[in-house]
Design an enzyme around this catalytic site. Structure first.
Site, PDB file in Angstrom:
ATOM      1  CE  LYS A  29       7.168 -42.771  55.894  1.00 48.45           C
ATOM      2  NZ  LYS A  29       7.587 -41.866  54.793  1.00 48.45           N
ATOM      3  CE  LYS A  87       2.743 -44.094  52.557  1.00 43.28           C
ATOM      4  NZ  LYS A  87       3.343 -43.084  53.463  1.00 43.28           N
TER       5      LYS A  87
END
EC number: 4.2.3.153
Length: 251
Positions: A29, A87
């Site tokens: 991320k 995600k």
């Protein structure tokens, strides 16, 4: 319970590789772009190459808007770059129907390319602060859109934590709803070692952490430390053993 660790650079991923025996999923991320900020495709590829081949890599697509086409393209980019868990943070979806539309597009884009990839619909424990869908709507959104897992995180990283916004009994309801639909249940949001007993008891499948395994407990300024990953895993395993022993005695 699986341990998901989130490095924000290739250098941190190398530190994760040093602690690979203690973690289950390496999550890519970019924290400076949000709670589930998306990193660059080349960073996903480099991290995929940096961690052991048998260790799954997940990637966040971002705190996404209600733009199904845009999000589907981003999700495809993540899986093409080597991620096997995709995600999606439903930040800009204000109704369940919007969330379902976005996630169905993501599922089609990802599964057409790689049927074995796992898609994760992520909502926010502090949804009331950003105006997105209610946390307890996530399992139904996930089930109706064909994804593999439902996740809760926190949208605003200001020191407040998962249980500050969704207390343990509500998290337990979230996990129960996910399991009833055949989904994995993932929880994150400034999770600490002290939360592990509760997370274990309520049946969490995946716990996501960053700050708890960073230098000084700082998810932004600190760097992931292999010895902190090992300590976190040891505490997870201890709670798992104690819970299993308690269940056995109760039976």
């Amino acid at each position: 319970m699986l341990l998901l660790i989130s490095p924000d650079s290739v250098e941190e991923a190398v530190d994760c590789a040093k602690a690979a025996e203690y973690l289950d999923i390496v999550d890519v991320k970019k924290p400076d772009e949000g709670s589930l900020g998306a990193n660059f495709p080349w960073v996903i590829r480099e991290i995929r190459e940096a961690v052991p081949a048998g260790k799954p890599v997940s990637a966040t697509v971002g705190d996404v808007p209600y733009k199904p086409g845009t999000v589907a393209q981003a999700a495809l980019g993540a899986v093409v770059s080597g991620a096997t868990y995709i995600k999606v943070g439903l930040y800009g979806c204000t109704t369940p129907d919007q969330g379902i539309e976005v996630m169905r597009a993501v599922v089609r884009a990802v599964k057409d390319y790689c049927p074995e990839a796992l898609v994760v619909a992520s909502g926010y424990a502090d949804a009331h602060r950003v105006g997105c869908v209610n946390p307890l709507a996530l399992p139904d959104i996930a089930a109706r859109s064909g994804v593999d897992a439902a996740m809760l995180d926190t949208a605003i990283k200001d020191g407040t934590r998962l249980f500050d916004h969704v207390p343990p009994e509500v998290c337990a309801e979230f996990v129960g709803l996910a399991h009833a639909s055949g989904l994995l249940a993932a929880l994150a949001g400034s999770v600490k070692q002290a939360d592990l007993a509760t997370l274990t008891r309520i049946g969490t499948d995946i716990v996501g952490v960053r700050g708890a395994v960073c230098e000084g407990g700082d998810r932004n300024a600190g760097r992931i430390q292999p010895h902190l990953v090992a300590a976190f895993r040891a505490e997870m395993d201890r709670h798992a053993r104690e819970f299993a022993a308690g269940v056995t005695l109760a039976g």
